[in-house]
Design an enzyme around this catalytic site. Structure first.
Site, PDB file in Angstrom:
ATOM      1  N   SER A 212       0.814  -1.205   0.000  1.00 23.12           N
ATOM      2  CA  SER A 212       0.000   0.000   0.000  1.00 23.12           C
ATOM      3  C   SER A 212       0.851   1.259   0.000  1.00 23.12           C
ATOM      4  CB  SER A 212      -0.932   0.026   1.203  1.00 23.12           C
ATOM      5  OG  SER A 212      -1.377   1.344   1.404  1.00 23.12           O
TER       6      SER A 212
ATOM      7  N   SER B 152      -0.660   4.208  -0.037  1.00 29.52           N
ATOM      8  CA  SER B 152      -1.424   5.189   0.739  1.00 29.52           C
ATOM      9  C   SER B 152      -1.071   5.160   2.223  1.00 29.52           C
ATOM     10  CB  SER B 152      -2.925   4.934   0.573  1.00 29.52           C
ATOM     11  OG  SER B 152      -3.252   5.003  -0.779  1.00 29.52           O
TER      12      SER B 152
ATOM     13  N   LYS C  42     -13.257  -0.202  -6.733  1.00 34.38           N
ATOM     14  CA  LYS C  42     -13.506   1.186  -7.148  1.00 34.38           C
ATOM     15  C   LYS C  42     -14.888   1.352  -7.802  1.00 34.38           C
ATOM     16  CE  LYS C  42      -8.747   2.772  -7.817  1.00 34.38           C
ATOM     17  NZ  LYS C  42      -7.822   3.475  -8.705  1.00 34.38           N
TER      18      LYS C  42
ATOM     19  N   ASN D 227     -12.463   6.415  -5.735  1.00 36.60           N
ATOM     20  CA  ASN D 227     -11.270   5.982  -4.980  1.00 36.60           C
ATOM     21  C   ASN D 227     -11.131   6.706  -3.647  1.00 36.60           C
ATOM     22  OD1 ASN D 227     -10.361   8.478  -5.831  1.00 36.60           O
ATOM     23  ND2 ASN D 227      -8.265   7.777  -6.132  1.00 36.60           N
TER      24      ASN D 227
ATOM     25  N   GLY E  29      -4.571   1.722 -23.410  1.00 35.84           N
ATOM     26  CA  GLY E  29      -5.238   0.944 -22.362  1.00 35.84           C
ATOM     27  C   GLY E  29      -6.631   1.470 -22.093  1.00 35.84           C
TER      28      GLY E  29
HETATM   29  N1  LIG Z   1       0.081   7.338 -11.020  1.00 36.23           N
HETATM   30  C1  LIG Z   1      -1.088   7.096 -10.445  1.00 36.23           C
HETATM   31  O1  LIG Z   1      -1.544   7.815  -9.555  1.00 36.23           O
HETATM   32  C2  LIG Z   1      -1.884   5.922 -10.918  1.00 36.23           C
HETATM   33  C3  LIG Z   1      -3.261   5.849 -10.653  1.00 36.23           C
HETATM   34  C4  LIG Z   1      -3.968   4.752 -11.141  1.00 36.23           C
HETATM   35  C5  LIG Z   1      -3.305   3.760 -11.848  1.00 36.23           C
HETATM   36  N2  LIG Z   1      -1.967   3.862 -12.069  1.00 36.23           N
HETATM   37  C6  LIG Z   1      -1.237   2.851 -12.829  1.00 36.23           C
HETATM   38  O2  LIG Z   1      -1.853   2.736 -14.095  1.00 36.23           O
HETATM   39  C7  LIG Z   1      -1.800   1.409 -14.563  1.00 36.23           C
HETATM   40  C8  LIG Z   1      -3.180   0.934 -14.943  1.00 36.23           C
HETATM   41  O3  LIG Z   1      -4.037   0.899 -13.828  1.00 36.23           O
HETATM   42  P1  LIG Z   1      -5.549   0.394 -13.982  1.00 36.23           P
HETATM   43  O4  LIG Z   1      -6.109   0.374 -12.625  1.00 36.23           O
HETATM   44  O5  LIG Z   1      -6.266   1.141 -15.057  1.00 36.23           O
HETATM   45  O6  LIG Z   1      -5.307  -1.105 -14.482  1.00 36.23           O
HETATM   46  P2  LIG Z   1      -6.292  -2.027 -15.269  1.00 36.23           P
HETATM   47  O7  LIG Z   1      -7.727  -1.698 -14.938  1.00 36.23           O
HETATM   48  O8  LIG Z   1      -5.782  -3.375 -15.057  1.00 36.23           O
HETATM   49  O9  LIG Z   1      -6.169  -1.545 -16.798  1.00 36.23           O
HETATM   50  C9  LIG Z   1      -5.061  -1.515 -17.525  1.00 36.23           C
HETATM   51  C10 LIG Z   1      -5.431  -1.596 -19.018  1.00 36.23           C
HETATM   52  O10 LIG Z   1      -4.219  -1.752 -19.688  1.00 36.23           O
HETATM   53  C11 LIG Z   1      -4.353  -2.653 -20.769  1.00 36.23           C
HETATM   54  N3  LIG Z   1      -3.421  -3.759 -20.535  1.00 36.23           N
HETATM   55  C12 LIG Z   1      -3.341  -4.593 -19.478  1.00 36.23           C
HETATM   56  N4  LIG Z   1      -2.345  -5.487 -19.629  1.00 36.23           N
HETATM   57  C13 LIG Z   1      -1.784  -5.211 -20.828  1.00 36.23           C
HETATM   58  C14 LIG Z   1      -0.730  -5.816 -21.570  1.00 36.23           C
HETATM   59  N5  LIG Z   1      -0.056  -6.866 -21.113  1.00 36.23           N
HETATM   60  N6  LIG Z   1      -0.441  -5.281 -22.772  1.00 36.23           N
HETATM   61  C15 LIG Z   1      -1.116  -4.210 -23.263  1.00 36.23           C
HETATM   62  N7  LIG Z   1      -2.139  -3.624 -22.602  1.00 36.23           N
HETATM   63  C16 LIG Z   1      -2.454  -4.123 -21.406  1.00 36.23           C
HETATM   64  C17 LIG Z   1      -5.769  -3.167 -20.764  1.00 36.23           C
HETATM   65  O11 LIG Z   1      -6.501  -2.459 -21.785  1.00 36.23           O
HETATM   66  P3  LIG Z   1      -6.917  -3.233 -23.145  1.00 36.23           P
HETATM   67  O12 LIG Z   1      -7.432  -4.578 -22.698  1.00 36.23           O
HETATM   68  O13 LIG Z   1      -7.956  -2.368 -23.725  1.00 36.23           O
HETATM   69  O14 LIG Z   1      -5.697  -3.353 -23.982  1.00 36.23           O
HETATM   70  C18 LIG Z   1      -6.267  -2.813 -19.377  1.00 36.23           C
HETATM   71  O15 LIG Z   1      -7.624  -2.534 -19.345  1.00 36.23           O
HETATM   72  C19 LIG Z   1      -1.134   0.614 -13.428  1.00 36.23           C
HETATM   73  O16 LIG Z   1       0.226   0.474 -13.703  1.00 36.23           O
HETATM   74  C20 LIG Z   1      -1.333   1.475 -12.210  1.00 36.23           C
HETATM   75  O17 LIG Z   1      -0.324   1.287 -11.241  1.00 36.23           O
HETATM   76  C21 LIG Z   1      -1.248   4.925 -11.626  1.00 36.23           C
END
Ligand SMILES: NC(=O)c1ccc[n+]([C@@H]2O[C@H](COP(=O)([O-])OP(=O)(O)OC[C@H]3O[C@@H](n4cnc5c(N)ncnc54)[C@H](OP(=O)(O)O)[C@@H]3O)[C@@H](O)[C@H]2O)c1
Length: 247
Positions: free
Chosen positions: A14, A16, A65, A86, A126
């Site tokens: 975590s 947070s 979420k 969130n 994504g």
């Molecule tokens: N910086 C921040 O504050 C913050 C906040 C939130 C999230 N994040 C980061 O953002 C990322 C995504 O988070 P999330 O919650 O949206 O995750 P998620 O719901 O799992 O979604 C990620 C999306 O990426 C695509 N994807 C997943 N695996 C893949 C692969 N192997 N190759 C290509 N595309 C892939 C998929 O879209 P498709 O199926 O359409 O290809 C999936 O829907 C994570 O790394 C997370 O740590 C950062």
């Protein structure tokens, strides 16, 4: 004592808890504590609230979420449009849901663009949870955007179509990675893009923050693009939660 916490499952790493515990210490906020609540089902939320009557704020992470929304009494219009919450403010037993990823991303993006010309078009790589907060921010900033997906639905692009038609990358000066590609420990993975079409006018924003320089960003650096990782967004969303809890 005001109690804050995080619900999700599992909650092994975590950010947070560390962030808020450090913040309370550093800023000498003596009346607050932050706890982890790794609940195995969202149905456990009402009991958790009964057992912790001093809870005034919650963060919500994967996989709740979206599932948490029916448990709220109110939802902020932006969180409603995004379809994900969130952050929850608890006041006199009433729960109000917010999406602070949206604020964290939007503020950080505006800083990143800085004095550069605002990009007219963007690609969002994504289509998961975080991409929805990104989309809402781009909508508000009037930046036209297209989603890129491994399994595109109508209106979205495939990685293959981007590779075969360089115009998408050439005309989209902002490219945002919302996939987990590049995240530790898989640090050598990156989205499949025709990186050879990047120019020094491109801006690459990676939501991934661990490592601080991802393989996606490295491609941008090699093409002399502007690059940014997700750390500022991460801190921004946490600070926005704090602001909401203290209103
Ligand atoms: N910086 C921040 O504050 C913050 C906040 C939130 C999230 N994040 C980061 O953002 C990322 C995504 O988070 P999330 O919650 O949206 O995750 P998620 O719901 O799992 O979604 C990620 C999306 O990426 C695509 N994807 C997943 N695996 C893949 C692969 N192997 N190759 C290509 N595309 C892939 C998929 O879209 P498709 O199926 O359409 O290809 C999936 O829907 C994570 O790394 C997370 O740590 C950062």
């Amino acid at each position: 004592m005001r109690k804050f916490g995080l619900i999700g499952y599992p909650l092994s790493h975590s950010f947070s808890k560390k962030y808020f515990t450090n913040k309370f210490e550093k800023e000498e906020i003596a009346d607050a504590q932050y706890e982890l609540f790794p609940i195995q089902s969202i149905q456990e939320l009402p009991k958790l609230l009964r057992d912790n009557p001093d809870l005034v704020g919650l963060n919500v992470t994967i996989p709740y979420k979206e599932q948490v929304i029916p448990f709220l009494h109110h939802i902020d219009p932006k969180a409603h449009a995004i379809g994900a919450v969130n952050t929850i403010r608890i006041e006199k037993g009433k729960l109000t849901g917010y999406n602070t990823d949206y604020f964290g991303f939007k503020d950080s993006l505006v800083k990143f663009i800085g004095a550069n010309a605002f990009p007219e078009k963007a690609l969002i790589l994504g289509t998961g949870g975080a991409s929805k907060a990104v989309k809402a921010a781009l909508d508000d900033l009037n930046i036209h955007h297209k989603f890129v997906s491994r399994e595109p639905v109508e209106g979205q692009l495939s990685y293959e179509s981007i590779a075969s038609s360089p115009n998408h990358v050439l005309t989209s000066l902002l490219i945002i990675n919302t996939t987990p590609l590049g995240m530790s420990p898989n640090t050598d993975t990156l989205p499949k893009l025709p990186y050879e079409h990047l120019t020094p006018n491109h801006m690459l924003y990676d939501l991934v923050y661990n490592p601080l320089k991802t393989a996606f960003m490295q491609k941008g650096i090699e093409a002399k693009c502007w690059v940014k990782n997700g750390l500022e967004m991460l801190h921004g969303q946490a600070e926005k939660s704090w602001e909401i809890w203290n209103r």
